[in-house]
Design an enzyme around this catalytic site. Sequence first.
Site, PDB file in Angstrom:
ATOM      1  N   GLU A  47       0.882  -1.213  -0.083  1.00 22.63           N
ATOM      2  CA  GLU A  47       0.031   0.157   0.017  1.00 22.63           C
ATOM      3  C   GLU A  47       1.000   1.436   0.106  1.00 22.63           C
ATOM      4  O   GLU A  47       0.563   2.278  -0.771  1.00 22.63           O
ATOM      5  CB  GLU A  47      -0.981   0.048   1.335  1.00 22.63           C
ATOM      6  CG  GLU A  47      -1.881  -1.398   1.229  1.00 22.63           C
ATOM      7  CD  GLU A  47      -1.353  -2.297   2.084  1.00 22.63           C
ATOM      8  OE1 GLU A  47      -2.181  -2.977   2.681  1.00 22.63           O
ATOM      9  OE2 GLU A  47       0.021  -2.699   2.091  1.00 22.63           O
ATOM     10  N   THR A  72      15.793 -43.997  -4.540  1.00 23.29           N
ATOM     11  CA  THR A  72      16.144 -42.794  -4.248  1.00 23.29           C
ATOM     12  C   THR A  72      17.680 -42.737  -3.937  1.00 23.29           C
ATOM     13  O   THR A  72      18.287 -41.671  -4.263  1.00 23.29           O
ATOM     14  CB  THR A  72      15.688 -42.190  -3.225  1.00 23.29           C
ATOM     15  OG1 THR A  72      15.627 -43.120  -1.981  1.00 23.29           O
ATOM     16  CG2 THR A  72      13.926 -42.240  -3.404  1.00 23.29           C
ATOM     17  N   ARG A 113      14.172 -23.812  -3.801  1.00 23.31           N
ATOM     18  CA  ARG A 113      15.042 -23.555  -2.736  1.00 23.31           C
ATOM     19  C   ARG A 113      14.885 -21.894  -2.346  1.00 23.31           C
ATOM     20  O   ARG A 113      15.078 -21.645  -1.273  1.00 23.31           O
ATOM     21  CB  ARG A 113      16.639 -24.017  -2.897  1.00 23.31           C
ATOM     22  CG  ARG A 113      16.866 -25.327  -2.447  1.00 23.31           C
ATOM     23  CD  ARG A 113      18.248 -25.665  -2.588  1.00 23.31           C
ATOM     24  NE  ARG A 113      18.668 -27.132  -2.391  1.00 23.31           N
ATOM     25  CZ  ARG A 113      19.887 -27.617  -2.581  1.00 23.31           C
ATOM     26  NH1 ARG A 113      20.815 -26.840  -2.518  1.00 23.31           N
ATOM     27  NH2 ARG A 113      20.058 -28.830  -2.381  1.00 23.31           N
ATOM     28  N   GLY A 129      16.307 -38.346   2.727  1.00 17.16           N
ATOM     29  CA  GLY A 129      16.130 -39.657   1.974  1.00 17.16           C
ATOM     30  C   GLY A 129      15.043 -40.372   2.453  1.00 17.16           C
ATOM     31  O   GLY A 129      14.032 -39.699   3.186  1.00 17.16           O
ATOM     32  N   ALA A 130      14.774 -41.765   2.454  1.00 15.41           N
ATOM     33  CA  ALA A 130      13.516 -42.533   2.546  1.00 15.41           C
ATOM     34  C   ALA A 130      13.239 -42.214   4.039  1.00 15.41           C
ATOM     35  O   ALA A 130      11.906 -42.214   4.262  1.00 15.41           O
ATOM     36  CB  ALA A 130      13.678 -43.732   1.983  1.00 15.41           C
ATOM     37  N   GLY A 151       9.891 -40.409   5.269  1.00 15.20           N
ATOM     38  CA  GLY A 151       8.792 -41.273   5.692  1.00 15.20           C
ATOM     39  C   GLY A 151       8.473 -40.752   7.075  1.00 15.20           C
ATOM     40  O   GLY A 151       7.272 -40.762   7.335  1.00 15.20           O
TER      41      GLY A 151
END
Length: 368
Positions: free
Chosen positions: A56, A164, A187, A303-304, A308
Amino acid sequence: MPFTEQDRVYMSRAIQLAWKGLYTTDPNPRVGCVLVRDGEVIGEGYHVRAGEGHAEVNALAQAGDARGATAYVTLEPCSHYGRTPPCAKGLVDAGIIRVVAAMVDPNPEVAGRGLQILRDAGIEAQSGLLENEARALNPGFLSRMEKRRPFIRVKLAMSADGRTAMASGESKWITGAAARADVQQLRARSSAVLTGVGSILYDDSALTVRLEELNDNVRARVDNPTPLRVVLDSRLRTPQGARVSDGNAPTLICHGELGHQPVSTEQLSYLQVPQTSRGLDLHWLVEHLAAERGVNELLVETGAVLAGAFVEAGLVDELWIYMAPKLMGSEARPLLDLPFDTMAQAQALKLKDLRQFGDDIRFIWQFV
């Protein structure tokens, strides 16, 4: 008063302006403003970066004389004194006669107070025009205000057979240059990038934005993005000399209970995180990042196992998965470590976006 088609046109322009601050406003929200008088745009502005003029203020500066105008703003004008004076008061002082906000600001310091200041001054103030489009500007800011945690994206790169990393942990590089450049843009808009210590030990990940990989359009819109680097390292295994502690961006090492508290410096700090039976308490951590570090958008690159854990904790808003046209074999590591036993446990996803980068395909999945 019902909104008109012209109202929609001007608010669409305000939203377009707000997107210009995609890479620079953090931790503030991205906001755009259009001033209209007698059917003519007399001023435009957007919030460029924290500590500088709000949308504004910038629109009023361009207009010069804004008496009798209508202001279209993508977020309710602020009502409190922060680094800058309240925008609601500025609009009153400028002689604005009508304000249309796309949405009410969920910040408890505002939360309808800005609109009330305008109404108390005799200004017609409305909200709710193109609200969904306005919310899309600031998923992180809204999440921090409404859920008390950042908007969390988990980014993973996988092979066509859903792997992966190799069994050794090696994962560099699964995808090609175009996909990796897209990750750099992700990023650049993030407040923080989080990984586990395994990424540091196996890949010596730097977690910084590689400016040379950004396309010209994005590079022209960023300053020097240095999202906070967050490493989950419960036993402090990050080696001396690791790139994540090179001082090129602020780094937070999160650890469990130790016999001593490491000494923090200006660019490298340590945080003891409560532990659960599964490891560091992820809920506590993301709430801390929001409340104490002002993190709006958190990018998890890991990673997994850790990915997870975020999914299992219900802390993931979007999965960004880049799939490369290659096979890594049955001994390689899976996409996510989720020990489901039955189909009833399967997690439903909704595809938000699908596009190709070079030979790789990017999926953006939301949880249903």
